[in-house]
Design an enzyme around this catalytic site. Structure first.
Site, PDB file in Angstrom:
ATOM      1  N   ARG A 121       0.848  -1.205   0.000  1.00 37.75           N
ATOM      2  CA  ARG A 121       0.000   0.000   0.000  1.00 37.75           C
ATOM      3  C   ARG A 121       0.873   1.239   0.000  1.00 37.75           C
ATOM      4  O   ARG A 121       1.002   1.941   0.999  1.00 37.75           O
ATOM      5  CB  ARG A 121      -0.968  -0.076   1.145  1.00 37.75           C
ATOM      6  CG  ARG A 121      -1.980  -1.144   0.785  1.00 37.75           C
ATOM      7  CD  ARG A 121      -3.097  -1.231   1.687  1.00 37.75           C
ATOM      8  NE  ARG A 121      -4.305  -1.479   0.908  1.00 37.75           N
ATOM      9  CZ  ARG A 121      -5.487  -1.645   1.453  1.00 37.75           C
ATOM     10  NH1 ARG A 121      -5.649  -1.563   2.733  1.00 37.75           N
ATOM     11  NH2 ARG A 121      -6.528  -1.881   0.690  1.00 37.75           N
ATOM     12  N   GLN A 126      -1.244   2.579  -5.778  1.00 36.39           N
ATOM     13  CA  GLN A 126      -2.665   2.803  -5.461  1.00 36.39           C
ATOM     14  C   GLN A 126      -3.599   2.366  -6.583  1.00 36.39           C
ATOM     15  O   GLN A 126      -4.631   1.769  -6.332  1.00 36.39           O
ATOM     16  CB  GLN A 126      -2.899   4.278  -5.160  1.00 36.39           C
ATOM     17  CG  GLN A 126      -3.032   4.513  -3.679  1.00 36.39           C
ATOM     18  CD  GLN A 126      -3.087   5.984  -3.308  1.00 36.39           C
ATOM     19  OE1 GLN A 126      -2.900   6.866  -4.139  1.00 36.39           O
ATOM     20  NE2 GLN A 126      -3.348   6.241  -2.057  1.00 36.39           N
ATOM     21  N   ASP A 129      -4.384  -1.481  -6.748  1.00 37.61           N
ATOM     22  CA  ASP A 129      -4.770  -2.099  -5.485  1.00 37.61           C
ATOM     23  C   ASP A 129      -6.178  -2.705  -5.569  1.00 37.61           C
ATOM     24  O   ASP A 129      -7.181  -2.001  -5.445  1.00 37.61           O
ATOM     25  CB  ASP A 129      -4.703  -1.013  -4.405  1.00 37.61           C
ATOM     26  CG  ASP A 129      -4.940  -1.541  -3.014  1.00 37.61           C
ATOM     27  OD1 ASP A 129      -5.444  -2.665  -2.872  1.00 37.61           O
ATOM     28  OD2 ASP A 129      -4.631  -0.814  -2.061  1.00 37.61           O
ATOM     29  N   SER A 132      -8.500  -2.247  -2.402  1.00 36.65           N
ATOM     30  CA  SER A 132      -9.198  -0.958  -2.326  1.00 36.65           C
ATOM     31  C   SER A 132     -10.342  -0.887  -3.322  1.00 36.65           C
ATOM     32  O   SER A 132     -11.444  -0.447  -2.975  1.00 36.65           O
ATOM     33  CB  SER A 132      -8.241   0.193  -2.629  1.00 36.65           C
ATOM     34  OG  SER A 132      -7.331   0.329  -1.596  1.00 36.65           O
ATOM     35  N   TYR A 229      -2.504   0.129   8.583  1.00 32.69           N
ATOM     36  CA  TYR A 229      -3.417  -0.876   9.134  1.00 32.69           C
ATOM     37  C   TYR A 229      -3.511  -0.758  10.649  1.00 32.69           C
ATOM     38  O   TYR A 229      -2.598  -0.276  11.310  1.00 32.69           O
ATOM     39  CB  TYR A 229      -2.924  -2.282   8.787  1.00 32.69           C
ATOM     40  CG  TYR A 229      -3.130  -2.650   7.351  1.00 32.69           C
ATOM     41  CD1 TYR A 229      -4.411  -2.806   6.837  1.00 32.69           C
ATOM     42  CD2 TYR A 229      -2.050  -2.853   6.500  1.00 32.69           C
ATOM     43  CE1 TYR A 229      -4.610  -3.157   5.521  1.00 32.69           C
ATOM     44  CE2 TYR A 229      -2.239  -3.204   5.175  1.00 32.69           C
ATOM     45  CZ  TYR A 229      -3.530  -3.358   4.691  1.00 32.69           C
ATOM     46  OH  TYR A 229      -3.723  -3.711   3.389  1.00 32.69           O
TER      47      TYR A 229
END
Ligand code: NAD
Length: 377
Positions: A121, A126, A129, A132, A229
């Site tokens: 991440r 991005q 991903d 996501s 996280y």
């Protein structure tokens, strides 16, 4: 370079790993794309849509024959991948944490397996991903599903026959799914509040027009922690959080829980006793159902009733929006492969020392190479 796009075989899987837009983009990189017949049917993409975008369509055997890249959503059986080039890249959500055996079989079959859910991440990754992109859609769908079950309306309505009060929605866990759940509930006109253990989410909640409900006096997780996280919280924090939730939840109509801790069972955030304080007809959607659930009594994949409250053990919500979920997933795969595409060689080149490659490469040269998998054996 031939790219094979396979029809998903897992029961209930409705997504596909390429869409006409990504087929065209791969073609402009110089690749030939072959799509297994019917691969896009559930995602409302016909074989002729793929053909119009420049792909060939055919049987699984024809599509795999000579392929250097295989695109999938879910992990296929290694035995169903015969005919691809030695060293072909297998790219998709391969579920390496739970499927050690299957990963060894990919290695034995000479495939280079790349698990997209282990994408680091980092800013550069991005757009690649899949967690996501799929969580975002899932967060939206959780609210829509709750609204469908809830016997009342979400927005406040002032009518000639009287006023309908707005629904109160509480979102627990404000990662990608939680943020979209807040935004969706707001758009539907609900009064929305939300909580998380990461203090950075407070501002994000406010910026969506929702009310943050946070444990005061005991520090949560500051900064970005372990890659953004959450970790397991202290007993003291858990106790304070339980008290806070007890006071708040009795006034809520809809609760969406999304809290996850990587590599651990989902934290238990709501007990039966707390469910019992909610008004009958209230709805809880537990998006952590597959990881054990945030709510006592959640059954993954089912809707159960406790004290007159419906608890939905949500699983695979992104799959219920196959067209959008496929489009975002397919773009994630394209963004990854195109970022490493070497125009001269006409194929992606994946350097051993690249953070992304190190994060997602599971097998290479007939062996399992990922340190998270080799350390476990
Ligand atoms: P996730 O699915 O792992 O967890 C969902 C949320 O639950 C998280 O916000 C977590 O803090 C929260 N949570 C965990 N334990 C909790 C508890 N006991 N009580 C309340 N909430 C609890 O999270 P995610 O959606 O994968 O996002 C995690 C982070 O990664 C976020 O900061 C997100 O912005 C970031 N992220 C970064 C990138 C990138 O830079 N490429 C991409 C996606 C997400």
């Amino acid at each position: 370079m031939k790219i094979a796009v396979l029809k998903e075989m897992a029961p209930g899987e409705s997504r596909v790993a390429a869409i006409p837009e990504t087929v065209k983009k791969f073609a402009s990189l110089g690749a030939d794309v072959a799509v297994e017949r019917g691969a896009g049917a559930d995602a409302i993409i016909s074989d002729s849509d793929y053909e119009a975008a420049g792909a060939k369509t055919g049987s699984r055997e024809e599509v795999l024959s000579g392929a250097g890249i295989i695109l999938v959503v879910q992990p296929p059986d290694a035995t169903s991948l015969k005919g691809a080039q030695d060293g072909a890249l297998l790219v998709g959500a391969l579920d390496p944490a739970k499927r050690g055996e299957a990963i060894s079989q990919y290695a034995a079959a000479g495939l280079e397996a790349l698990a997209m859910e282990w994408m680091p991440r980092i800013t550069r990754a991005q757009s690649m991903d899949i967690l996501s992109s799929q969580s975002n859609l899932a967060g939206y769908k959780a609210v829509v599903d709750a609204a469908a079950v809830y016997g009342r309306a979400f927005p406040m309505m002032m009518t000639a026959a009287g006023t309908v009060s707005p629904a109160k929605v509480f979102v627990m866990g404000v990662g990608v799914a939680g943020l979209q759940a807040i935004a969706t509930a707001k758009r539907l006109g609900a009064q929305v509040s939300a909580t998380d253990v990461r203090s950075a989410t407070k501002e994000q909640i406010q910026s969506l027009g929702a009310k943050p409900i946070f444990v005061e006096n005991i520090a949560g997780i500051e900064g970005e922690g372990a890659g953004g996280y959450a970790t397991e919280m202290s007993e003291e924090y858990q106790k304070a959080q339980a008290e806070l939730v007890s006071g708040h939840i009795a006034k809520q109509d809809i609760v969406i829980t999304t809290a996850l801790i990587p590599g651990r069972p989902a934290p238990r955030l709501i007990s039966y006793a707390q469910v019992a304080t909610m008004r009958p007809g209230s709805v809880i959607v537990d998006m952590a159902a597959e990881a054990g659930g945030n709510v006592e009594g959640t059954v993954a994949g089912e809707r159960v009733q406790k004290h007159g409250v419906s608890i939905i053990g949500a699983t695979n919500l992104a799959r219920t929006l196959p067209a959008d979920a496929s489009a975002l997933f397919a773009r994630n795969l394209y963004n990854f492969l195109s970022a490493f595409w070497d125009k001269e060689q006409g194929r992606p080149v994946l350097p051993d020392d690249d953070e992304i490659v190190k994060g997602i490469r599971l097998t290479q040269g007939g062996k399992v190479v990922h340190e998270r998998l080799t350390a476990a054996t």
